[in-house]
Write a protein that holds these residues in place. Sequence first.
Motif, PDB file in Angstrom:
ATOM      1  N   UNK A 125       0.808  -1.211   0.000  1.00  0.00           N
ATOM      2  CA  UNK A 125       0.000   0.000   0.000  1.00  0.00           C
ATOM      3  C   UNK A 125       0.846   1.269   0.000  1.00  0.00           C
ATOM      4  N   UNK A 127       0.096   5.885  -0.499  1.00  0.00           N
ATOM      5  CA  UNK A 127      -0.966   6.885  -0.324  1.00  0.00           C
ATOM      6  C   UNK A 127      -1.476   7.421  -1.652  1.00  0.00           C
ATOM      7  N   UNK A 128      -0.627   7.382  -2.696  1.00  0.00           N
ATOM      8  CA  UNK A 128      -1.018   7.959  -3.976  1.00  0.00           C
ATOM      9  C   UNK A 128      -0.620   7.020  -5.119  1.00  0.00           C
ATOM     10  N   UNK A 286      -5.129   3.284  -7.530  1.00  0.00           N
ATOM     11  CA  UNK A 286      -5.209   4.486  -6.706  1.00  0.00           C
ATOM     12  C   UNK A 286      -6.567   5.134  -6.741  1.00  0.00           C
ATOM     13  N   UNK A 293     -10.631   9.105   0.195  1.00  0.00           N
ATOM     14  CA  UNK A 293      -9.608   8.916   1.232  1.00  0.00           C
ATOM     15  C   UNK A 293      -8.284   8.577   0.531  1.00  0.00           C
ATOM     16  N   UNK A 294      -7.166   9.195   0.936  1.00  0.00           N
ATOM     17  CA  UNK A 294      -5.891   8.920   0.264  1.00  0.00           C
ATOM     18  C   UNK A 294      -5.415   7.484   0.492  1.00  0.00           C
ATOM     19  N   UNK A 295      -5.594   6.656  -0.496  1.00  0.00           N
ATOM     20  CA  UNK A 295      -5.075   5.288  -0.447  1.00  0.00           C
ATOM     21  C   UNK A 295      -4.816   4.818  -1.866  1.00  0.00           C
ATOM     22  N   UNK A 324      -7.758   4.431   6.227  1.00  0.00           N
ATOM     23  CA  UNK A 324      -7.760   4.313   4.770  1.00  0.00           C
ATOM     24  C   UNK A 324      -8.161   2.902   4.338  1.00  0.00           C
TER      25      UNK A 324
END
Lengths: 448, 448
Positions: A125, A127-128, A286, A293-295, A324
């Motif tokens: 995983x 974030x972007x 993404x 939600x940033x994931x 997330x």
Amino acid sequence: MTSTIDLNMVNAYIPGQADVGAETAATIARRDRLLGPAYRLMYERPLHIVKGEGAWLIASDGRRFLDTYNNVTSLGHCHPRVVEAITRQVATLATNTRYLHDTILELAERLLATVPGTDLAHLMLTCTGSEANDLAYRIAKVRTGGTGIIVTETAYHGFTDAVSQFSPSLGVSVDLGAHVRLVPAPSAYHAEGADLADRFTRDVEAAIADLKRHGIKPAMLIVDSVFTSDGILPDPAGFLKGAVAAIRDAGGLFIADEVQPGFGRTGKHMWGFQRHGVAPDIVTMGKPMGNGQPIAGLLVTQDAVAQFGRDSRYFNTFAGNTVSCAAAVAVLDAIEAEGLIAHAATTGKALRDGIAALGRRHDAIGDVRGIGMFVGVEIVSDPATRAPDRALTSRIVNLLSDKGILISACAKGHNVLKIRPPLVLNGEQVDMVVRGLDESLSEAMAGG
Amino acid sequence: MTSTIDLNMVNAYIPGQADVGAETAATIARRDRLLGPAYRLMYERPLHIVKGEGAWLIASDGRRFLDTYNNVTSLGHCHPRVVEAITRQVATLATNTRYLHDTILELAERLLATVPGTDLAHLMLTCTGSEANDLAYRIAKVRTGGTGIIVTETAYHGFTDAVSQFSPSLGVSVDLGAHVRLVPAPSAYHAEGADLADRFTRDVEAAIADLKRHGIKPAMLIVDSVFTSDGILPDPAGFLKGAVAAIRDAGGLFIADEVQPGFGRTGKHMWGFQRHGVAPDIVTMGKPMGNGQPIAGLLVTQDAVAQFGRDSRYFNTFAGNTVSCAAAVAVLDAIEAEGLIAHAATTGKALRDGIAALGRRHDAIGDVRGIGMFVGVEIVSDPATRAPDRALTSRIVNLLSDKGILISACAKGHNVLKIRPPLVLNGEQVDMVVRGLDESLSEAMAGG
């Protein structure tokens, strides 16, 4: 600073192009002062948005915009299931992957279940989407011992230092890496009857040969599996097979960038690459993964990541955090519970059919294509020569925005309308888009 | 895969080292299968955490752990003000920076107000500290025309392809860039009375000279302003001045990486660099910025970002989204409303004093240092030679964990206890940490 026309972003706000009103002008000036020169706004008249619900965005002055562009909020804005999951989890625990936690494991199991018939074995995983593609490149370098990268000529894969070097759509001011080779995008509309699969394969083979001739070992071929930035190019299904075989033969990995096509948007499969019958070494994902939600993250084969995992531990403070992950599980639940993949297929087809029908009355519509809830409309100055009409494309996008319908544009010629509604779009909203496009085309051709 | 001992991460879980129980062992096996070989867990007996509140983490079996390590949840876990801000905003609007929105502008104004007396003029947002340092490097390259980077020898700045090349603490399997030079960390404890400022300046000057000798133009000196990974090295205040002047003279930028020290942790200022009386060209920030919500970013001078902004538009889908900005504003509100900077100073001092008092009874404590709520305790095998005791350090961390107190370790010798509690730690909790450390040292020395 933003008064320079941004030639690299077709739908950027350009100061002075249109009267935006005193209040918006003041907010833009404040924003320029606080955020500096690198940020861009969309539309001739930038939108000040305060609320989202379903397919709608609501502006500070109460105007409602049908959002058929943001593919982050793919379930619709503020989807109750995701809002509830975040609300519950953020009050319970928000922490990282160096403790054991169940939700990340559930998420991994659910995502791995979407890729049967591949060797994809692990979820990692970020974030972007940019971080996912950056990590994919690091893994590919360790696995292959190479550094060479092949992408299409108007590809966008992200903004990190490494990824921006293989994102030609950022424009000529952002240098491509010396280890990067571009291949023409596989456009059926411009191939004029040629065998697209064969052509794309030969282009990739030539790029591999050129890398090797310069002493650069190939690490990967990475493509957005619907070629979004290149103009939304899904057909014919299967055309990727030869290119994937070629990069594998050269010792490189094949990376499917599913940041834009993924999570059911293509209307039959969860992932765009599945239409092409290929099996990637890494799948990056993404945008719609957490419905805001940033994931983001990637699926990777055991073989590809074994040495990287042994030598280079991976930790990303926020990636895989419990909140997330809860959002991402809720997204998968919603896609399933609401039958959104099938819905994207039928409603997306209705949208394409509606726009194709307009093509019989509007010569500027050169081609209508897409897959599922992803539609590209190529705007041309002359259907015979298929010459791009960038100015008209931009005009249409802005006329639509003024009518309360949000889309954008893409492709090398900046002349393909990019229509990418939430998967929950309904029939009435399809009609709105088609009607709005009809009117905008008429007005634009009349000099509006 | 994770059965290889990770020499690069002092506090990693190592399979077989301790009996973790059948249930935890099963969860770890499932995790290895799903997340693959690159992830690490912390502690000999990894923790399965299900709930957080204030300074406490609660495990699936009901055990409570005093969390004096995570500096993301700097306000304490599930801080009501942040939970409320996220809960409200996620149900209202979660979208991006290509529309106008007020909260991001409020956030920028509030953050810029924390850096008076500098030329820092703009806020740019990312999702992670790694992205912030990656973006800082892109900006530095455009501004200076150089690529050379100077960092300390055990620095950690992030995991992107570019940033991992200047993060030596990732270990020898992750290659440093050919354009990267390391300088010794400025350790007062090991400097033995030397002029630390002068020594650090000369080391940076030598690195600059070496870059130039290899035809590499310097782009930046980047340091964590409390040198966290190097062992928490705050003193003497001001020692950075000469090094900053040196990199400027060489045409490079000075970047203060405040991802770990920032947001009041140092107990007097908002940012660690402010103690040193230097003015960075770029300040990067992250971890505690949203108390768990993924948000990070940088402050930059107009001069540094002008050309980058003109040539390279910047967009990060999730960065600056309305929910993350609302969380970050709530964090700033809480720091102010609860007087957390002053509290970090007084409570942090009590913690250091308590541990220093232990030093009179435990020879293994070579040095106790820190600033605000950031404490480093150097564990040595012999106070005279100051030789690092890595094994004892690791033993103490794990004994403390078994007693329900979470810390970690850092530094080149892997022998500095890293104690980094939430800023809200109270006096009773300070006593718990000191008592736990006392007992753990006694048990470890007795062969426990």
